[in-house]
Design an enzyme around this catalytic site. Structure first.
Site, short mmCIF file in Angstrom:
data_model
loop_
_atom_site.label_atom_id
_atom_site.label_comp_id
_atom_site.label_asym_id
_atom_site.label_seq_id
_atom_site.Cartn_x
_atom_site.Cartn_y
_atom_site.Cartn_z
N GLU A 38 43.86 33.35 31.42
CA GLU A 38 45.28 33.24 31.04
C GLU A 38 46.18 32.98 32.25
O GLU A 38 47.38 32.82 32.11
CB GLU A 38 45.72 34.51 30.28
CG GLU A 38 45.98 35.75 31.14
CD GLU A 38 44.73 36.52 31.52
OE1 GLU A 38 43.61 35.98 31.41
OE2 GLU A 38 44.88 37.68 31.97
N CYS B 61 37.93 39.89 33.68
CA CYS B 61 38.08 40.65 34.93
C CYS B 61 37.32 41.98 34.82
O CYS B 61 36.10 41.96 34.64
CB CYS B 61 39.56 40.82 35.28
SG CYS B 61 39.82 41.22 37.02
N HIS C 9 40.88 35.15 35.67
CA HIS C 9 41.80 35.32 34.55
C HIS C 9 42.04 33.96 33.89
O HIS C 9 42.80 33.16 34.43
CB HIS C 9 43.13 35.89 35.04
CG HIS C 9 43.04 37.34 35.38
ND1 HIS C 9 43.37 38.33 34.50
CD2 HIS C 9 42.60 37.97 36.50
CE1 HIS C 9 43.17 39.51 35.06
NE2 HIS C 9 42.70 39.31 36.28
#
Lengths: 212, 254
Positions: free
Chosen positions: A194, A87, A192
């Site tokens: 994750e 990001c 992202h």
């Protein structure tokens, strides 16, 4: 093997830490730590730079950690350890960020970070949600990831590259929006990993196995 | 290739437990929000929403713990709301593992709190939840305290205000429709969507899968939020997404 997630007080590292820990356990990727100590970066085998929020605030916060920029530069540019920016952590790889005020980035990958400006006025900003990747070049971190796989985005600015060859993938949102950049031992994702369920976890696992 | 419309199940939480039933097979403890979150993660939900419906200071710790445990196990976006008053509340929830944090009555009392939080953490993680009720045809007013307290504030004007202050998303609940299963308030949804440049999540009143479709095609919402149709096992997330895709809406299908 030590993977270091750099903590410079920019947003939530908890999910990223857990995702990297889980995948490190699966692929035998060694230890994962979250740290704000440059000496940990100095001994890292892999470095992850996250970041949430505005470019100037993140860049300032990163610079405010005494010795961190030097440690990152030594690890990534001199020792050439694998590096992943996420990001705003990816956006800071650029030459300059143009959010609010012009702010110098790390300039590891040439380009500028500019507002997303969809050519269709009905498209909302932030670009928020799941969009499907268009993979432009193969890369070890994209092993098993193909065009059409979805990733989770939430951002209002994007990385416009000086050299288009440094872009690995984009998504469409009223024009191309850069999704993944890469150059040498450096990779960065606008989304992202994750938070991108199976596709994101696969990329994290690939990163932990990557030997550039 | 394009951005997909999101389907967001919302869990009402009080004192660390799910309030409205979650009725799935294979859940050992249906009242545990973390178990429910895992089930929705596996089912392909696009985001999750936890709403702390009591949100007293005393039970704050419980919510942080839930968010932490969910973020450790579910690698998907999580929005948390209920009782959020200050930028410090936002920070604590983000550190616990929330991706977005939702203001409600605190933003009504002081819209500048949205600006303070957005300046510090970025618009991308600041949601403003708007609870609106029809007061006359084409006119909607903000209500607080679970829809009991009128404020005299026009909902469309308020949406514009908080978007200008830096809200990155609006979670719009029609208090007329919430719990009725009669479908979203579509004119309200359309009015807010047309008034702001940020994404709008439609909420309140979903009873059928066609209601989800209407929220997007007629309301113009970027995402649809529902609780009971999913919690009681009436429809799966997959059925909802397939139904919406069949109606021509771009969806992320498994």
């Amino acid at each position: 093997m030590l993977t270091v997630l750099v903590d410079y007080d920019s947003g939530n590292l908890h999910s990223a830490q857990k995702a990297f820990e889980r995948m490190a356990a699966e692929v035998g990727g060694g230890a994962v730590i979250v740290t704000s100590r440059p000496e940990d970066v100095a001994r890292a085998d892999r470095v992850v730079l996250p970041g949430d929020g505005a470019f100037p605030a993140c860049r300032h916060a990163l610079g405010a950690v005494d010795g961190m920029i030097d440690a990152l530069t030594e690890a990534v540019q001199t020792r050439a350890v694998p590096f992943m920016g996420i990001c705003v952590g990816m956006q800071m790889l650029a030459t300059v960020g143009r959010e609010y005020a012009d702010t110098a980035g790390l300039d590891w990958i040439g380009g500028e970070v500019v507002p997303i400006a969809p050519d269709d006025p009905s498209l909302k900003v932030p670009h928020m949600g799941w969009n499907d990747l268009v993979v432009e070049h193969p890369h070890p971190v994209l092993d098993g990831v193909t065009s059409g796989d979805h990733a989770y985005f939430v951002h209002s600015y994007q990385f416009r590259l000086a050299n288009p060859a440094d872009r690995l993938a984009h998504v469409a949102y009223g024009g191309d929006v850069t999704a993944i950049v890469a150059k040498g031992n450096v990779i960065g994702t606008q989304f992202h990993p994750e938070k991108s369920q199976a596709t994101g976890l696969r990329m994290i696992a690939n990163f932990l196995r990557w030997r550039p | 290739t394009m951005l997909k419309t999101r389907v967001i199940p919302c869990l009402d939480v009080a004192d660390g437990r799910v309030v409205k039933g979650v009725n799935f097979v294979d859940l050992r403890d249906a009242g545990d929000p973390v178990e429910a979150a895992r089930a929705y993660d596996a089912a392909g939900a696009d985001e999750l929403c936890f709403l702390d419906i009591h949100a007293t200071h005393e039970n704050r710790g419980t919510m942080f713990d839930l968010v932490t445990r969910t973020a450790e196990q579910c690698f998907m976006p999580l929005t948390v709301g209920g009782g959020v008053r200050t930028p410090e509340d936002v920070r604590a929830l983000l550190l616990a593992g929330a991706d977005k944090v939702s203001f409600n009555s605190a933003a009504v009392a002081d819209p500048d709190v949205v600006a303070r939080a957005a300046d510090r953490f970025g618009s991308q993680c600041i949601v403003v939840a708007i609870d609106a009720k029809t007061v006359s045809p084409g006119k909607w007013e903000i209500f607080t305290h679970g829809g009991r307290k009128p404020t005299g504030i026009d909902a469309v004007a308020f949406a514009r205000t908080v978007a200008a202050k830096g809200a990155g998303e609006i979670l719009l609940t029609s208090m007329d429709r919430d719990g009725t299963r009669a479908g979203f308030n579509l004119p309200l949804t359309r009015a807010i969507v047309d008034a702001v440049g940020v994404p709008v999540i439609a909420s309140g009143g979903v009873g059928t899968l066609d209601h989800l479709v209407e929220g997007v095609t007629e309301g113009g919402a970027s995402a649809v939020l529902a609780a009971s149709i999913f919690h009681f096992g009436e429809f799966t997330i997959g059925q909802a997404k397939e139904h919406m895709a069949a109606a021509g809406i771009p969806m992320r299908l498994a």
